[in-house]
Design a protein around this motif. Structure first.
Motif, PDB file in Angstrom:
ATOM      1  N   LEU A  98     -20.048  24.759 -34.447  1.00  0.00           N
ATOM      2  CA  LEU A  98     -19.263  25.410 -35.502  1.00  0.00           C
ATOM      3  C   LEU A  98     -18.629  24.301 -36.322  1.00  0.00           C
ATOM      4  O   LEU A  98     -17.934  23.444 -35.778  1.00  0.00           O
ATOM      5  CB  LEU A  98     -18.205  26.330 -34.895  1.00  0.00           C
ATOM      6  N   PHE A  99     -18.867  24.304 -37.638  1.00  0.00           N
ATOM      7  CA  PHE A  99     -18.435  23.207 -38.508  1.00  0.00           C
ATOM      8  C   PHE A  99     -17.643  23.769 -39.673  1.00  0.00           C
ATOM      9  O   PHE A  99     -18.127  24.616 -40.428  1.00  0.00           O
ATOM     10  CB  PHE A  99     -19.656  22.438 -39.024  1.00  0.00           C
ATOM     11  N   ALA A 100     -16.397  23.304 -39.815  1.00  0.00           N
ATOM     12  CA  ALA A 100     -15.503  23.777 -40.877  1.00  0.00           C
ATOM     13  C   ALA A 100     -15.124  22.609 -41.769  1.00  0.00           C
ATOM     14  O   ALA A 100     -14.201  21.853 -41.456  1.00  0.00           O
ATOM     15  CB  ALA A 100     -14.254  24.406 -40.263  1.00  0.00           C
ATOM     16  N   ASN A 101     -15.837  22.448 -42.879  1.00  0.00           N
ATOM     17  CA  ASN A 101     -15.564  21.353 -43.804  1.00  0.00           C
ATOM     18  C   ASN A 101     -14.654  21.842 -44.922  1.00  0.00           C
ATOM     19  O   ASN A 101     -15.040  22.686 -45.731  1.00  0.00           O
ATOM     20  CB  ASN A 101     -16.879  20.820 -44.395  1.00  0.00           C
ATOM     21  N   GLU A 102     -13.427  21.325 -44.950  1.00  0.00           N
ATOM     22  CA  GLU A 102     -12.429  21.714 -45.956  1.00  0.00           C
ATOM     23  C   GLU A 102     -12.254  23.234 -46.014  1.00  0.00           C
ATOM     24  O   GLU A 102     -12.238  23.830 -47.088  1.00  0.00           O
ATOM     25  CB  GLU A 102     -12.792  21.136 -47.322  1.00  0.00           C
ATOM     26  N   LEU A 179     -19.682  22.796 -29.591  1.00  0.00           N
ATOM     27  CA  LEU A 179     -18.748  21.893 -30.241  1.00  0.00           C
ATOM     28  C   LEU A 179     -18.223  22.529 -31.509  1.00  0.00           C
ATOM     29  O   LEU A 179     -18.997  23.084 -32.305  1.00  0.00           O
ATOM     30  CB  LEU A 179     -19.446  20.568 -30.570  1.00  0.00           C
ATOM     31  N   ALA A 180     -16.908  22.464 -31.714  1.00  0.00           N
ATOM     32  CA  ALA A 180     -16.275  22.927 -32.951  1.00  0.00           C
ATOM     33  C   ALA A 180     -15.679  21.723 -33.668  1.00  0.00           C
ATOM     34  O   ALA A 180     -14.995  20.907 -33.044  1.00  0.00           O
ATOM     35  CB  ALA A 180     -15.196  23.960 -32.659  1.00  0.00           C
ATOM     36  N   VAL A 181     -15.942  21.604 -34.964  1.00  0.00           N
ATOM     37  CA  VAL A 181     -15.478  20.468 -35.752  1.00  0.00           C
ATOM     38  C   VAL A 181     -14.786  20.976 -37.012  1.00  0.00           C
ATOM     39  O   VAL A 181     -15.338  21.798 -37.744  1.00  0.00           O
ATOM     40  CB  VAL A 181     -16.652  19.540 -36.151  1.00  0.00           C
ATOM     41  N   ALA A 182     -13.577  20.489 -37.244  1.00  0.00           N
ATOM     42  CA  ALA A 182     -12.863  20.759 -38.493  1.00  0.00           C
ATOM     43  C   ALA A 182     -12.691  19.438 -39.229  1.00  0.00           C
ATOM     44  O   ALA A 182     -12.273  18.442 -38.634  1.00  0.00           O
ATOM     45  CB  ALA A 182     -11.506  21.392 -38.223  1.00  0.00           C
ATOM     46  N   VAL A 183     -13.002  19.426 -40.514  1.00  0.00           N
ATOM     47  CA  VAL A 183     -12.894  18.223 -41.339  1.00  0.00           C
ATOM     48  C   VAL A 183     -11.966  18.532 -42.509  1.00  0.00           C
ATOM     49  O   VAL A 183     -12.207  19.466 -43.264  1.00  0.00           O
ATOM     50  CB  VAL A 183     -14.273  17.776 -41.863  1.00  0.00           C
ATOM     51  N   ASP A 184     -10.912  17.732 -42.639  1.00  0.00           N
ATOM     52  CA  ASP A 184      -9.957  17.976 -43.725  1.00  0.00           C
ATOM     53  C   ASP A 184      -9.100  16.745 -43.952  1.00  0.00           C
ATOM     54  O   ASP A 184      -8.985  15.890 -43.071  1.00  0.00           O
ATOM     55  CB  ASP A 184      -9.035  19.154 -43.385  1.00  0.00           C
ATOM     56  N   TYR A 185      -8.465  16.682 -45.130  1.00  0.00           N
ATOM     57  CA  TYR A 185      -7.354  15.758 -45.292  1.00  0.00           C
ATOM     58  C   TYR A 185      -6.255  16.253 -44.366  1.00  0.00           C
ATOM     59  O   TYR A 185      -5.927  17.445 -44.355  1.00  0.00           O
ATOM     60  CB  TYR A 185      -6.867  15.722 -46.736  1.00  0.00           C
TER      61      TYR A 185
END
Length: 305
Positions: A98-102, A179-185
């Motif tokens: 699971l991928f959460a980009n911005e 795997l869960a990934v969050a990408v953010d400022y």
């Protein structure tokens, strides 16, 4: 939700280079290996117009079967790969990435400001963007501030992040394993910005965050709080920079060897262009400063790395 979509207002790593989607595809492949399967799910949270999920499907190696989901409130765009399932909520019980980009930076939050006495008060905002201090912060808002972002000095501000914590915990909870990934400022407790980060973007420019529908409104994310909210027993969460995360996935801004220029001039030009894109994705002071939150969800057949 508007016709131009997110790309009409700001440029993410997905839009900067196809190298980003290729790196995520490699992460998906690694997740499949750790799960011990050749059939894996990929869930793109806050999918925009499907740019990332389409890029990942194009980059996955032959032999890896991917069940792809795009989670987005906007309507499915025309021409999207028919293998992508378009939904307004993540699927339950899948095994994969699971991928959460911005995504989390657009989950709405309230803003608090310390008044002259140091009391945290809610910031009320009119439709034209003008502000005033409202009632004192109480309840869940006050408890979150005290734990994660205490306001002590008059004039200091915070974005109250528990709605993001809950959103992330719910998303991670849909995974049966993977795997869960969050990408953010993002920022952490030891270095919160004293005056908050709320801002707006319109047509590629930073503007005042006026809540009239004319601009994208965003604020950086307290990813350490999100990690705690979604903690999985026996599986540690990791916070790292995009620069480091992409380096691990083979994205480097190093120039190709000059010997390649004489042996394969066209190949050298392609490699040089890729190096420039990789440098942008990993640059300090730019996209490389994004934070990646990685949370593993152990399950049957899954061995945490």
């Amino acid at each position: 939700m508007r016709p131009e979509g997110p790309a009409g207002h700001f440029r993410t790593s997905v839009h900067a280079s196809p190298l980003f989607a290729s790196a995520v595809a490699r992460l998906l492949e690694r997740t499949a290996r750790e799960l011990g399967t050749d059939e894996v799910a990929f869930v793109d949270m806050g999918a925009g117009r499907g740019e990332l999920v389409a890029g990942v499907l194009a980059a996955v190696p032959a032999g890896l079967r991917v069940r792809a989901y795009a989670v987005e409130r906007a309507a499915r765009p025309e021409g999207l790969d028919p293998r992508v399932e378009w939904a307004d909520a993540p699927p339950e019980g899948v095994r994969g990435l699971l991928f959460a980009n911005e995504w989390l930076d657009n989950v709405p939050v309230d803003v608090a400001q310390a008044d002259a006495s140091g009391t945290a008060r809610r910031v009320d905002v009119r439709e034209d963007g003008s502000e005033r201090l409202g009632a004192p912060v109480t309840g869940a808002d006050a408890r979150w501030l005290e734990r994660w972002w205490p306001l002590r000095e008059p004039g200091t501000r915070a974005e109250i992040g528990w709605p993001r914590d809950e959103a992330w915990a719910a998303a991670v909870g849909t995974l049966a394993a993977g795997l869960a990934v969050a990408v953010d400022y993002a920022h952490r407790a030891e270095a919160r910005p004293p005056y908050g980060t709320l801002t707006g973007f319109r047509e590629g420019r930073e503007v005042a965050p006026v809540p009239d529908g004319s601009c994208d409104i965003t604020a950086h994310v307290a990813l350490d709080a999100c990690a705690a909210a979604a903690a999985v027993p026996g599986a540690a969460a990791e916070l790292t920079s995009q620069r480091e995360a992409l380096h691990r996935l083979g994205v480097s801004g190093g120039r190709p060897p000059l010997a390649l220029a004489s042996r394969d001039p066209a190949g050298y030009v392609r490699a040089l262009a890729a190096a420039g894109e990789a440098a942008e994705l990993t640059a300090r002071g730019g996209l490389g400063d994004f934070t990646w939150l990685l949370q593993r969800v152990p399950g049957g057949g899954y061995c945490p790395a």
